[in-house]
Structures are given as structure tokens and as C-alpha cells.
Design an enzyme around this catalytic site. Sequence first.
Site, short mmCIF file in Angstrom:
data_model
loop_
_atom_site.label_atom_id
_atom_site.label_comp_id
_atom_site.label_asym_id
_atom_site.label_seq_id
_atom_site.Cartn_x
_atom_site.Cartn_y
_atom_site.Cartn_z
N GLY B 203 0.82 -1.20 0.00
CA GLY B 203 0.00 0.00 0.00
C GLY B 203 0.86 1.26 0.00
O GLY B 203 1.95 1.29 -0.58
N SER B 204 0.39 2.26 0.70
CA SER B 204 1.03 3.57 0.62
C SER B 204 2.43 3.61 1.21
O SER B 204 3.18 4.56 0.94
CB SER B 204 0.16 4.61 1.33
#
Lengths: 432, 470
Positions: B203-204
Site C-alpha cells: 500500500g502507501s
Amino acid sequence: MPASTLGRSRSVERKLLLYAGAYLGTGTAILFLHGYGKVPWTVLAGAATAFLSFILLHFFWSFKGFGGDPFLLPLVALLSFTSLLFLYRLNPAYAVRQFAWLLVGVASLWAVTCWFPRYQALADYKYLYAFAGAVALLLPIFCGVEQGGARSWLDLGLFYVQPSEFVKVLLVLFLAAYLAENRLLLSAGNFKVLGVFLPSPRDWGPMLVMLGVSLLLVIFQKDLGAGLIYFATFLAMVYVGTARAAYVLLGALLFLAGAAGSYFLFDHVRLRVQVWLNPWALIDTAGYQIAQSLFALASGGLWGTGLGKGMPEYIPAVHTDFIFAAITEEMGLGGALAFLVVYMLLVYRGFLVAVSSRDEFGSLMAAGLSALLGLQALIIIAGVSKLLPLTGIALPFLSYGGSSLVANFILLGLLLNVSHHVCFDGAGKEAS
Amino acid sequence: MKQNIQRLGYVVLGCFVVVSLYLGYVSVFWGPRLNAHPYNRRLIALEARIQRGSIYDRQGVILAQSKEGRRYYPLGELAAHPVGFVSALYGKTGLEAALDAYLLGQAPGDRVRMFWDRLRGRVPVGNDVVLTLDARLQRLAMQLLAGRRGAAVVLNPRTGAILAMASSPGFDPNRIEENYQAVQREKEAPLFNRATQSAYPPGSTFKVVTAAAALAAERGTAKRVFDCQGSITVDGFVLRDTVAHGRVSFERALVESCNSTFALLGLELGAQRLYRAARSFGFEQNPWENTATPFWPYRPGSLTPPEKMSRPLLASSAIGQGEVLANPLQMALVAAAIANGGVIMRPYFVERVLDPSGRVLYRSEPRTWVKATDGEVAEIIKKAMVAAVREGTGREASLPGVNVAGKTGSAQNPHGDAHAWFIGFAPAEAPRVAVAVIIENGGSGGIVAAPVARELLALALSLSGEGNSR
């Protein structure tokens, strides 16, 4: 007769015996330092006594001017010492019993070389051997005990005796005497069967009857190993006596037919063959022993784990039929090949005696005994390494077992007696 | 007749030669297979003859010890994954497997000592291993993860020393022989070491890698201002943000974790440069090669190779989705790269190995693994990560009096709620601790993972401070 030559050959024997003694001493020191057994000193006393018995026999022979082959005794000493060391390492109780049997064996060797040096006289009693052999094989069927699946032992209270071990020697004596008398008749052949000239059944008869009886008996005793040894020795001696390869071929065909027949008739034979073809499929049951034996053979590598450092005790019955696997584990492939060379040297000297013997009975007997010795070693070593189907027989001079040990010492005595008579010639030639 | 005897002799001796050759064949060609055969009890028996060495944490706390033929693990499931277990039935795992040769005294330096022990009939004793793990940190990590599926890794970014490695759920190594079958069947896979064997979308947290790639390609990127509309469309594929961030600086984009901005940066970079940047951060590589534990079970981070990367996939890869996968140790190393001026040190567990007399057989030395980026780039990203914890998505990770740098992640996945991620390090000006936390399907990284990371950073800093004062 140049006495100096004789003296020299005995001195070779003494020197070699000392080497064997040094080997025994090294092994004993290792076992002693490891503290095997309840009373560690017994291993030192036992080893000293064992060595002493051999060296005493040597001095006795020197004193009597015995001219037997000087290499045979040291080679056998090497094997016997190894047997004691490994049995002590596996289970000191076995070694103590084997030690007692070794003394009996050396005593029988002394008796054979001392009382029957004129072996030629032995040829006169051939039917006595046949009769004694048959009785010896019949006894266990009626009043024997079963061990390891074979009913071939007699319970004598203090110890068990396995008559089939002694019958091997009787078989050679009988065949040697019979062939020496009838070999010309047998090799001529005047009776055509299937395009092969065979001698008349009258000439064959006694020999085949003797062999047939002994084979039937081992079938009833379920002692496949003994049966194989008898048959192979029989073929070897018939070949030496008649030089007819056709007989050997016929015999081998008979053997194969018999083997095929028993494969279909007897469950225990069928099982042996299945285990030989693929022990891994039966590793939890019938294949367990041979699998453990192969593990032991492999785990030694080239130079072995060292005496006492391997784990051969995982093999069931390691002290009898499988002692070679234990030796290979702890002495490595190098050690295993060394012992094969020892057997080769024994067999080589034996055949040399056979070739140099002046009379036919002596030649036949020496050849038969050498073949017998070699075949025993070959069949059991090939068996424990899965080269051939496993048939339980003792590895000469190495396996635990009094009957086998004493019988093989008697075999050695007979061989030495034959060599005693050739040595006069040989020594004379050497000196000239 | 003499000739017959001679021929017979040759045949018999020839048979001996055949048997000899065959024995050689058995020993040399069958040997290795026979020695490794499962029915061959020799290997196990050999080990039973040796007293296995102990495993200690960095403070000397016992993690594994042999007593009366049994192996004890005083921390139980708290250190089960890194330490592993030894079982005659089920084999060995973790460091028990990786350090087997040391623990059994079979390492090259042990030959002479073990030989003497055996010669004198003594029970040979293996070597003791002192780990970089800290039992207190390890315990806290497992407690924080308790009841949830997830993992946490704490390490020293300047050396690569692993201080804690937790994977939840755990299992009790003391009773593995009785419970193995049941434990192995459990749906949540307790035996699986999520810290290094797993493959999660990062993810981020992966935006750190994208940011480094963008800055390395064009230093001016740091000064750029982006316009976030709340989504970006790539060849018909729509990539959304939670809110429209409007006009954001580069730093702001990282602080607020703006998807549109990083998707755009990824597209500008191209598949080739993004892939190369990921590789330089350790993706597609194994840090354990040529270490004391070369066969440590490790699933390297991975992403779509450039030649198969479509534009929509490139955009989502740049924000750590798509086919990007990483384990928590890999993501801790990403944080460590920023903490350590762009250089990732090789991670390691073994501080030193001692033989029974206390002689040092092996001592670890910090070694560089890969150069992820240059110091200037690392400094720019570090500033953004500090801001992310101070005022951005990672506020839950902030500690009083310490500058914490961090990056959150909420990785979408096909198994339910987003995986909650946090990676970070502290103190920002001279980092001593780097951390990565993942809670499977935990939801928002900033809410679920950041507090776990905060507790771990707090304890790790107080412990390392204590270490420094000595």
C-alpha cells in the site's frame, strides 16, 4: 630337505602373526580406553590369551618342523582378532563366548595338524563321511531348535551346535575322495542325454544321492544358505574333477529350476526374492534388516566412523550374518575392501596348495576347501549388500558362532596338511 | 586337473573383484541417498549424543536451552517464530534450523574440540549463540499483536541488527511435538512466519520507494506542486483518493498520502525506473545470502517486471497496489534506508557464537546490503516522513520529545478490509530504531498500525538509550 628354507617360512609366519598382534593390540586399547564391558580388564586378558594361542600354535609347528603354508595362519588370525574386537564392541557377552570358541577352534587346528598330517588316509573313509553327514543333518529335523527362521541347531544344554556347518567339510572330503577315485569314468561319459554324453548312473549315483539328501535336508531345515553353499561347492568340485563345463551348466540349470520351483512353492523363498528386488517397499517388515544393513554400509564412507563410533546395532542380528556391515560402517569402504583382500589371499593360497599338491585327492580336497571358504564369504557379503538375495550364512572367522568357527578351523587344518606335503617340493625348488 | 583348479581359482577371485566394485558403488553412489534416508536413524542419534547449545537474547536471557534431553523455550510463543523449534518428528525451523551447525558443534572451527570430546568419552557440547533480539521488545511486540493476525519487525537501521521479529498468531514451541498436527491445520497458519515469509501489498508505505525514484530521476520534483482532483484516470482505469487534496507540494503529497500525485509520478517515471528503484530498495533480492543464516525462509518483495507492466498497473504499483508484494522485514528495511542516509545494512540475527569455554567463534559485523538511494534524497523523504507523523496520516505514532518519522499504509486486498501498515524510525535526526508493522485486514494504517509502532519505538528507544549509557 633344506631345513633352512622351512625355518625361514615359519619365521615369515611369526613376523606376520606379530603384525596381526599389533593390530589386535591397537583395537584392544581403543576398546579398553572406552571402557566397554563391565570389567574393562577382561578385554586385555582376552586379547592377550587369543594372541598367545596363535603364537603357541606357531611355536609348536616350528618345533615339530611342520611345513604348512606360512600365510594362512596369520590371515586367519587377522580375521579372528577382528571378530573378537567387533563382537566385544557390539556386546561383550558375545565376545566372551566367541573367545571360548576361538580357543576350541585353535585347539582343533592343532589337533588336525598334529594327529592327521597324513591326510591321504582320509580318502579311505568316504562313505563314513556320507553317513555321518546325513545323520548330522537329520538330527536337527527331529530334535533341533529353530533360530532365525532355520531349524538347523541342536541344543546341547551348554551351547547350540549347527551340524550343517560341519557337514560342509564332510561334503568336501566325500566329494574329493569319490572324485579322485572315479573322475576318469565320470569325465569320459558313455551315456547320451540331450546331446550331452553323461556317465552311467552307476558312477554318478552315490554323489547325486549324497547331494540330493543334503539339499532335501536343508530344505526341511529351511536353511537356504547351507543349501546354496553345498550346491555351489559340489559344482566347483565336479568341474575340477571332470573338466566338463557341460556338467556345471547342467547343474546350474538344475539349480535355477530348483530355485524357480521353490519360489512358487515356499512363501519364505518368495519373500526373500521380493525383499531382494525392492526392500524399500517392505521396509517396515521383511525389508527392514537389509535396509539397515545398507545404511550401515553407506554411513562408513571411505574410512569409517572408527571402532565404536558407528551405530551398527540398528541392524538386527548384526553379530552373526551382518557383521560385515558393522565392520564396513566403522572401518569404511577401505576396511571392507581390505577384508575382501584378506579373503582373496586366503583363497589364493588355498588354490595354490591345490595346484601344487602331488596327489589327486589332495588337489581336489584343497580346491574344494578353498572354494568352500571363498563361496561362504562371497555369498554372505553379496547378501548383506543386496547384490544377491540374502541367505543366512556365517562369514568365515568373522561372524559370531561356534560351529562355523570350529568347522572353518578344521577346514584350515586340512588345507595346511595338504600344503605340508607340497612344501617339501616347493621349498626344495625354491632353494635350488 | 591343475588347469581346472586354476580356472576355478580365477572365477572365485573374479567374483571377489565384482563384489568389491559393487561395494564401492554402494558406498560412493548410493551413499548420500542412504545417509539421508528417513528410515536411517543415524543422523538423529548423532544429534542426541551432542548437547545442543543454548540461544540467548542480546542481554543473555535464555531463549532456548537443552536440559535432560529436552529442549526448553522459556519465552514460549513470544519468540517462537525467530527462534523456531527442534523436533525429531517434525524437523527444525527458525534459528534452530538456520544455526544448526553452530548449535551442534558441527561448524568448521569445531572439528578438533568435538574430536577430543569424543575421544575422551565426554558428551560433546555444541556452541551457544547470542542473538541481536531483545526479549523485552519481542515480548511487547507479541503482546501488541495478540488476538490479531499480523507481524512486526524492529531493527537497528545503522547496523541491520534485528531487535524484534513478531508474527501473530504464535504457537508454543515447548509442546510442538504434541500439538503439531493441530497447529498445522489451523486456518490462521500460526507456524507461518509472517515477518519474512509473507507477501502483502505494501500500500502507501511503498510511496517512499516511488518518492525516492522520482527524486533520483529529477531533483526538482521536491519543488513541484501537484493538483489532486480526488482521482486519476489512466486508460479508462480510475484510481481514487479518499478526499480531493487540491493543490499539494511534493512533501504534502507524502504527508497526506495522496494517491493521485504518486500515481502520476509513477507514470512519469515509467515501468523501468520504478522497477529499478524497487530493486535498489531490496525488492526481488534476498538479504540472507552470504550471512550466518543463508537459508532463512524469506519471500523477497516483488513487483511486475517492466516488460509486462501496463499503464494502469504502473499507476497502481506506484502507490503499492497492483502486483507489488512485500514482507514486513522488507518494509522495515525501506524505512531503514531513509533512516540510514540511503544505505540498507544487511539484516542479521546473530550477534556472536561462543564455544563452551566462552571463546568467540563468530562475531557479526555490520555489512552494507544495497544502496537504495543517495543521502540527499533520503533527507528530503525523511523530512516528509517526520511531517507525516507530526501532522499527517501517522499522527498516532508520535512520541513526546522524540522526532518520529513514518509512513502509513492501508493496503487494499481481496481478503476483506485493508491491511493496516506503518513503517518508520526514530529519532529522526539520528535514527537508532526502524520499525514495520502490519495488521492483516486491520483497516486504516494510521489508526491501527501506527499505535503499535509507537509503543515499539518507545520501548526500543528506552532500551537502546540504556544500552548507550553503559
